[in-house]
Design an enzyme around this catalytic site. Structure first.
Site, mmCIF file in Angstrom:
data_model
loop_
_atom_site.group_PDB
_atom_site.id
_atom_site.type_symbol
_atom_site.label_atom_id
_atom_site.label_comp_id
_atom_site.label_asym_id
_atom_site.label_seq_id
_atom_site.Cartn_x
_atom_site.Cartn_y
_atom_site.Cartn_z
ATOM 1 N N ALA A 14 0.822 -1.209 0.000
ATOM 2 C CA ALA A 14 0.000 0.000 0.000
ATOM 3 C C ALA A 14 0.851 1.252 0.000
ATOM 4 O O ALA A 14 0.522 2.239 0.652
ATOM 5 C CB ALA A 14 -0.946 -0.007 1.197
ATOM 6 N N GLY A 15 1.959 1.215 -0.734
ATOM 7 C CA GLY A 15 2.735 2.420 -0.948
ATOM 8 C C GLY A 15 2.044 3.313 -1.969
ATOM 9 O O GLY A 15 0.871 3.101 -2.311
ATOM 10 N N GLY A 18 1.037 1.309 -5.152
ATOM 11 C CA GLY A 18 0.014 0.324 -4.813
ATOM 12 C C GLY A 18 -1.330 0.975 -4.561
ATOM 13 O O GLY A 18 -2.369 0.477 -5.015
ATOM 14 N N ASN A 109 10.746 -1.002 -8.560
ATOM 15 C CA ASN A 109 11.818 -0.224 -9.168
ATOM 16 C C ASN A 109 13.037 -1.112 -9.374
ATOM 17 O O ASN A 109 13.171 -2.178 -8.769
ATOM 18 C CB ASN A 109 12.207 0.956 -8.271
ATOM 19 C CG ASN A 109 11.242 2.114 -8.375
ATOM 20 O OD1 ASN A 109 10.697 2.387 -9.451
ATOM 21 N ND2 ASN A 109 11.011 2.811 -7.270
ATOM 22 N N ALA A 134 3.604 9.069 -8.505
ATOM 23 C CA ALA A 134 2.734 9.197 -7.340
ATOM 24 C C ALA A 134 3.588 9.233 -6.087
ATOM 25 O O ALA A 134 4.667 8.640 -6.032
ATOM 26 C CB ALA A 134 1.748 8.038 -7.271
ATOM 27 N N LYS A 194 13.837 2.552 -17.658
ATOM 28 C CA LYS A 194 13.333 3.076 -16.382
ATOM 29 C C LYS A 194 14.437 3.080 -15.339
ATOM 30 O O LYS A 194 14.527 4.010 -14.513
ATOM 31 C CB LYS A 194 12.151 2.233 -15.917
ATOM 32 C CG LYS A 194 11.526 2.691 -14.592
ATOM 33 C CD LYS A 194 10.871 4.054 -14.717
ATOM 34 C CE LYS A 194 10.277 4.524 -13.394
ATOM 35 N NZ LYS A 194 9.191 3.655 -12.915
ATOM 36 N N ASN A 198 15.594 6.224 -13.067
ATOM 37 C CA ASN A 198 15.595 6.142 -11.607
ATOM 38 C C ASN A 198 16.980 6.354 -11.015
ATOM 39 O O ASN A 198 17.121 6.920 -9.931
ATOM 40 C CB ASN A 198 15.059 4.783 -11.155
ATOM 41 C CG ASN A 198 13.554 4.708 -11.199
ATOM 42 O OD1 ASN A 198 12.869 5.721 -11.259
ATOM 43 N ND2 ASN A 198 13.017 3.496 -11.192
ATOM 44 N N SER A 264 10.556 7.975 -5.015
ATOM 45 C CA SER A 264 10.341 6.939 -4.004
ATOM 46 C C SER A 264 11.495 6.900 -3.011
ATOM 47 O O SER A 264 11.284 6.667 -1.811
ATOM 48 C CB SER A 264 10.160 5.573 -4.672
ATOM 49 O OG SER A 264 11.322 5.218 -5.408
#
Length: 307
Positions: A14-15, A18, A109, A134, A194, A198, A264
């Protein structure tokens, strides 16, 4: 493997990502979100246009879901949205309640989890490379649970290109839920691309405690440019095709498109959580050593993040 257009999806973690996936999907499809909260709990999602939505999402704690032997409901897809260093343990904990051939969708990631789980899991393993941005803001009376800072594209495929029909089905459902998704046969290339993004944005924003857009400032440009040059050499040695616009333009474009986003790694640092520096920087540092390429900027970031 049958498509997953029907049936419930299990979202694990639930990050920020998620919760974004869960809130988007829950408006149209049956899902269960596994995280710290339980029962029917709304997610307050702030959209890129500033509107805040209150979306009811069925939730359970992972241990309770794994221990429930009374339910016969089996998810048709498991979306593994944990941090990369938690993914294997989370999957092991849930495995007794999953059918051996249950498809997985990995949204971690970096490039550590994807090969390891793809080799180990008996069922199909899809990987996602997403440019959706997000973050979870600090708690407060008016703070949403998650901010959808910028829309993007989510590419979906498997490393061996054996499950394109399944990737197409999963992408269709995400697309219907408002998450632009595209199936692909070359997900490995998208994951490397990606990873390059990152590896620049995450450690620099975490080190300097700034949002993504700050990296466009003149003070950061020399280091961003040096990192991109090192990554470009590593990608060439690894045989990874560059993006059509080139590496510098790719990374500059993401910095601009996600200017208000908190990476993140920055979120983890501010919350005193372990970061994903190993998954994000590790594959590039290892590749530089393998090809005997100098990468002082990457090495410096790796040492700083490992301290």
């Amino acid at each position: 493997m049958p498509p997953t257009d029907d049936g419930s999806w299990l979202i694990v973690g639930a990050g920020a990502l998620g919760q974004l996936f869960a809130a988007s999907l829950a408006r149209r499809f049956p899902i269960v979100l596994l995280g710290r909260q339980a029962a029917e709990s709304p997610i307050h999602l702030r959209r890129p246009d500033g509107e805040t939505l209150r979306i009811a999402v069925p939730r359970q704690r992972p241990a309770a879901w794994a221990a429930d032997r009374t339910s016969t409901a089996v998810p048709t897809l498991v979306v593994l949205a944990t941090k990369s260093h938690d993914a294997m343990a989370a999957l092991d904990a849930l495995a007794p309640r999953l059918a051996p051939a249950t498809p997985l969708l990995l949204v971690q990631n970096g490039f550590r989890t994807q090969p390891a789980i793809s080799e180990r899991w008996a069922g199909p393993v899809l990987c996602a490379s997403t440019t959706e941005a997000a973050y979870r803001p600090p708690p407060g009376p008016q703070s949403p649970d998650v901010v959808h800072a910028a829309t993007g594209t989510t590419w979906i495929g498997d490393l061996a290109d054996h499950h394109f029909a399944l990737a197409t089905s999963v992408a269709r459902r995400l697309d219907q839920a408002g998450i632009a998704a595209t199936p692909c046969r070359d997900i490995r290339r998208h994951l490397w691309h990606k990873l390059a993004v990152n590896a620049v944005i995450n450690p620099l924003t975490a080190c300097h405690r700034v949002p993504n857009g700050a990296l466009a400032r003149p003070a950061f440009r020399p280091r961003v440019t040096a990192l991109v040059a090192e990554i470009e050499r590593i990608m060439h040695a690894e045989g990874v095709a560059p993006p059509p616009q080139g590496w510098q333009a790719l990374i500059d474009g993401v910095i601009q498109a996600t200017a208000s986003n908190h990476s993140s790694m920055l979120q983890d640092v501010l919350a005193n959580r372990p970061t994903e520096h190993d998954a994000i920087l590790g594959p590039l540092v290892e590749a530089s050593l393998r090809h005997r390429l100098d990468a002082p900027e990457l090495q410096a970031l790796w040492r700083a993040a490992s301290a």
